[in-house]
Structures are given as structure tokens and as C-alpha cells.
Scaffold this active site. Structure first.
Site, PDB file in Angstrom:
ATOM      1  N   GLU A   1     -38.228 -34.076   3.820  1.00 34.26           N
ATOM      2  CA  GLU A   1     -37.971 -35.405   4.386  1.00 34.26           C
ATOM      3  C   GLU A   1     -37.364 -35.268   5.785  1.00 34.26           C
ATOM      4  O   GLU A   1     -36.902 -34.198   6.168  1.00 34.26           O
ATOM      5  CB  GLU A   1     -37.032 -36.197   3.470  1.00 34.26           C
ATOM      6  CG  GLU A   1     -35.718 -35.487   3.213  1.00 34.26           C
ATOM      7  CD  GLU A   1     -34.534 -36.430   3.134  1.00 34.26           C
ATOM      8  OE1 GLU A   1     -34.500 -37.425   3.864  1.00 34.26           O
ATOM      9  OE2 GLU A   1     -33.631 -36.128   2.334  1.00 34.26           O
TER      10      GLU A   1
ATOM     11  N   VAL B   1     -36.164 -40.140   1.086  1.00 30.87           N
ATOM     12  CA  VAL B   1     -36.791 -39.532  -0.091  1.00 30.87           C
ATOM     13  C   VAL B   1     -37.885 -40.460  -0.624  1.00 30.87           C
ATOM     14  O   VAL B   1     -38.993 -40.010  -0.947  1.00 30.87           O
ATOM     15  CB  VAL B   1     -35.741 -39.237  -1.191  1.00 30.87           C
ATOM     16  CG1 VAL B   1     -36.415 -38.844  -2.500  1.00 30.87           C
ATOM     17  CG2 VAL B   1     -34.794 -38.134  -0.723  1.00 30.87           C
TER      18      VAL B   1
ATOM     19  N   ASP C   1     -26.245 -52.262  -4.732  1.00 31.83           N
ATOM     20  CA  ASP C   1     -26.725 -51.193  -3.853  1.00 31.83           C
ATOM     21  C   ASP C   1     -27.219 -50.008  -4.668  1.00 31.83           C
ATOM     22  O   ASP C   1     -26.443 -49.241  -5.224  1.00 31.83           O
ATOM     23  CB  ASP C   1     -25.624 -50.758  -2.872  1.00 31.83           C
ATOM     24  CG  ASP C   1     -26.160 -49.788  -1.817  1.00 31.83           C
ATOM     25  OD1 ASP C   1     -27.333 -49.358  -1.920  1.00 31.83           O
ATOM     26  OD2 ASP C   1     -25.403 -49.473  -0.889  1.00 31.83           O
TER      27      ASP C   1
ATOM     28  N   LYS D   1     -26.054 -37.591  -4.500  1.00 23.73           N
ATOM     29  CA  LYS D   1     -24.868 -37.382  -3.674  1.00 23.73           C
ATOM     30  C   LYS D   1     -23.625 -37.882  -4.402  1.00 23.73           C
ATOM     31  O   LYS D   1     -23.643 -38.924  -5.030  1.00 23.73           O
ATOM     32  CB  LYS D   1     -25.028 -38.090  -2.335  1.00 23.73           C
ATOM     33  CG  LYS D   1     -25.929 -37.300  -1.403  1.00 23.73           C
ATOM     34  CD  LYS D   1     -26.109 -37.981  -0.076  1.00 23.73           C
ATOM     35  CE  LYS D   1     -27.051 -39.144  -0.155  1.00 23.73           C
ATOM     36  NZ  LYS D   1     -28.459 -38.825  -0.168  1.00 23.73           N
TER      37      LYS D   1
HETATM   38  N1  PSU Z   1     -29.708 -36.071   1.205  1.00 22.39           N
HETATM   39  C1  PSU Z   1     -28.965 -35.473   2.166  1.00 22.39           C
HETATM   40  N2  PSU Z   1     -28.765 -36.145   3.325  1.00 22.39           N
HETATM   41  C2  PSU Z   1     -29.367 -37.345   3.563  1.00 22.39           C
HETATM   42  C3  PSU Z   1     -30.139 -37.969   2.557  1.00 22.39           C
HETATM   43  C4  PSU Z   1     -30.279 -37.275   1.401  1.00 22.39           C
HETATM   44  O1  PSU Z   1     -28.470 -34.356   1.969  1.00 22.39           O
HETATM   45  O2  PSU Z   1     -29.223 -37.879   4.652  1.00 22.39           O
HETATM   46  C5  PSU Z   1     -30.862 -39.273   2.808  1.00 22.39           C
HETATM   47  C6  PSU Z   1     -32.215 -39.182   2.121  1.00 22.39           C
HETATM   48  O3  PSU Z   1     -33.203 -39.427   3.085  1.00 22.39           O
HETATM   49  C7  PSU Z   1     -32.178 -40.248   1.067  1.00 22.39           C
HETATM   50  C8  PSU Z   1     -31.318 -41.272   1.737  1.00 22.39           C
HETATM   51  O4  PSU Z   1     -33.453 -40.709   0.729  1.00 22.39           O
HETATM   52  O5  PSU Z   1     -30.269 -40.451   2.305  1.00 22.39           O
HETATM   53  C9  PSU Z   1     -30.828 -42.317   0.783  1.00 22.39           C
HETATM   54  O6  PSU Z   1     -30.439 -43.434   1.502  1.00 22.39           O
HETATM   55  P1  PSU Z   1     -30.177 -44.825   0.738  1.00 22.39           P
HETATM   56  O7  PSU Z   1     -28.962 -44.563  -0.103  1.00 22.39           O
HETATM   57  O8  PSU Z   1     -29.931 -45.815   1.848  1.00 22.39           O
HETATM   58  O9  PSU Z   1     -31.414 -45.110  -0.041  1.00 22.39           O
HETATM   59 MN    MN Z   2     -28.707 -48.632  -0.355  1.00 26.24          MN
END
Ligand code: PSU
Ligand code: MN
Length: 301
Positions: free
Chosen positions: A21, A102, A134, A155
Site C-alpha cells: 500500500e 489497505v 469510526d 494498530k
Molecule cells: N499501517 C501502518 N501505517 C499506516 C496505515 C496502516 O503501519 O499509515 C494506514 C493504512 O493505509 C490503513 C489506514 O489502511 O492507515 C487506515 O486508515 P483509517 O483508519 O482511516 O481507515
Molecule cells: Mn476512520
């Protein structure tokens, strides 16, 4: 959608390819380190004789496999937007340049015919989601795409048990690589158990084939923990994360800014330690992705 020549050739010749990604590059890691890191990710695969396919939208066109100049643009250009699956259509029509999350990467990788995708951490259910709703679109997408995603868990800025429950509801196959402890991204163990442990890349390729034979269209999520000696110090992690969550709430951070804000907070308040751990996590997942892609290519040879 444009496939790079390297990716198209590898697919045509049934050689292993791993999708990567780009949001992790544009919004996950600070500049200028992010460019160096993007190169390390690709080189890790090249060294293992696996073709890297970094995915992004360039001037409105989804690209699977970037050249060096395109990787530089994603890393250096501050106007690069974060593109989730729902943003693909508008990004394409407006000619935007965006880094794919992702969710968007899994979709484009699948459409390009790729089977393996390595990332750092999967998006998931945010803490307080029962109030804010969220929840990352990464979850719904892994429920719909038959692709194998290697991550170090969700995470640790997220609500892990809620994320695991959602993965169950969405029918995502979750396996731990050499563990039944679900990893907590910066931490090797989130404190939650999962049902299945796998011990080799061949076993994972076998699970992919078994799911295919049943016509299942969900992802296989491979949870790959960082070795405990490489994790972030748990005391530092918990302290900095608690402060970051409080600050995020105080500033009313929400939507697509939430994840980048917390990742940047962790980097700043751990004096960069979380950054090194995050890089180790991604490289560890990319290495395993390479092994799985090789095992997969071997099966269909
Ligand atoms: N994993 C990491 N760093 C990141 C992300 C994932 O180690 O920056 C990113 C990925 O692109 C994931 C996104 O899809 O954070 C998720 O964002 P959100 O919670 O807004 O969906
Ligand atoms: Mn979000």
C-alpha cells in the site's frame, strides 16, 4: 488501471508478486524518512526474488507497480491525498494523485490478479466507536476480497477486541503466524487470542487454496507479530498512546485524519522509537508476504 511491466510480466510467468500500500508512505511515515522506507520495502522483496507492486492513484489512474519517480512523488508531494476504496471513483474522475489505504489497495490488487498483500497494521474499530462509529473501511474490504493480507494485527491505537469481533462477523479468515496471540502492532501481543495458528508459508498457501475451492471471497488475514525483543516498550507505548488519544479527542480529530494523527503523535512522543518499530513491523510483514507469494506461485506451477 495500469500494471507496470514488471508486475504484468511476473503475473504472466506465474512468478511471485506482493502488493504494497502507499498510504503508509504518504501518511504513515514522516518525510523525508518515508521515501527511504518505501525503497527499503521494495528492495526487501527484490532481494527475495519477488516482484513488488506498490499501488497508488497517479493523475487519476490506478497504478499497480510504481516506477522510482512515482514512488518519489507519493513520498514527497504534500498534496498527495489518502484514498480509500470509496474515494477511487472521484479520484479517478478528478485526476487526483492519491496514496491507497489497505481497503483501496486490497481492491486494486485483487482486480489486478494479485493474491498477497503486505502492510504494517490493518485499520479497525477505533476506541469509542460506539459513540463515533469510526471503523476503518479496511475491515469491510477484507470481508469481500479473496486476498491474503499480512499485518502485525490492528494498530494498537484501535479497539482490538471490537476489531476481532468485526473480523469474525465479516467472515475474515484470521490466522496467527507461529502464534495464537493476536499481535498488537507496536506490541507483540495484544492480550487477545485467536483460533488458528499456522507455522509455514506453505500452510497459508494451502488455506488460500482451500478457501478458493469453496468459493469463499473473504481475505485471509495473517497476523504476524514482531519478535518481543523488537517491540515498543509497553510502558512507553501505553503512556504515550493514552496522551495521544486524549489529545485527539480534545482537538476533535476525526475521519481520515484520525489514524495519521495518532501515528504521528506516537513518533513525536516516543522520540522516533515508534517509527523504527513501525518500519521493523512492515519489513517483517513484507518478508513473510514474499514467502507466501512464493509458496502460492509454487502451488499453481
Ligand atoms: N499501517 C501502518 N501505517 C499506516 C496505515 C496502516 O503501519 O499509515 C494506514 C493504512 O493505509 C490503513 C489506514 O489502511 O492507515 C487506515 O486508515 P483509517 O483508519 O482511516 O481507515
Ligand atoms: Mn476512520
Amino acid at each position: 488501471m495500469v500494471l507496470s511491466e514488471a508486475v504484468a510480466d511476473a503475473l504472466a510467468e506465474n512468478r511471485p508478486v506482493v502488493a504494497l500500500e502507499s498510504t503508509i508512505i504518504s501518511h504513515g511515515f514522516p518525510r523525508p524518512r518515508n521515501l527511504e522506507v518505501a525503497k527499503v520495502f521494495e528492495q526487501t522483496l527484490v532481494d527475495a526474488d519477488v516482484t513488488p507492486a506498490t499501488i497508488a492513484v497517479i493523475d487519476g489512474v490506478p497504478h499497480v507497480g510504481l516506477d522510482a519517480a512515482q514512488v518519489e512523488r507519493i513520498a514527497q508531494d504534500e498534496s498527495v491525498i489518502k484514498v480509500s476504496s470509496r474515494d477511487l471513483g472521484p479520484a479517478m474522475v478528478s485526476g487526483a494523485t492519491g496514496a491507497t489505504t489497505v481497503a483501496a489497495t486490497a481492491l486494486l490488487a485483487h482486480r489486478a490478479g494479485l493474491r498477497v498483500f503486505s502492510t504494517g497494521g490493518l485499520g479497525g474499530v477505533h476506541r469509542g466507536a460506539n459513540q463515533t462509529y469510526d471503523e476503518s473501511a479496511d475491515l469491510t474490504m477484507v470481508g469481500r476480497m479473496p486476498i491474503t493480507v499480512i499485518s502485525a494485527g490492528a494498530k494498537s491505537i484501535l479497539d482490538i477486541p471490537a476489531t476481532l469481533e468485526r473480523l469474525e462477523t465479516l467472515g475474515v479468515t484470521v490466522v496467527g503466524y507461529r502464534t495464537k496471540h493476536y499481535p498488537g502492532f507496536y506490541l507483540s501481543d495484544s492480550g487477545y487470542e485467536i483460533d488458528w495458528q499456522v507455522d509455514s508459508a506453505e500452510e497459508i498457501a494451502g488455506i488460500m487454496a482451500a478457501n478458493d475451492s469453496l468459493g469463499l471471497d473473504n481475505a485471509v488475514l495473517v497476523a504476524n507479530p514482531l519478535p518481543v525483543e523488537k517491540q515498543l516498550d509497553p510502558e512507553l507505548h501505553d503512556r504515550v498512546l493514552a496522551a495521544g488519544l486524549a489529545e485527539s479527542e480534545r482537538q476533535g480529530i476525526h475521519g481520515k485524519e484520525a489514524t495519521p494523527f495518532l501515528l504521528a503523535w506516537m513518533v513525536e512522543h516516543t522520540e522516533g522509537k515508534s517509527l523504527e518499530v513501525n518500519i521493523d513491523i512492515a519489513v517483517n510483514n513484507i518478508r513473510l508476504g514474499g514467502e507466501i507469494a512464493r509458496a502460492w506461485a509454487g502451488r499453481s506451477a
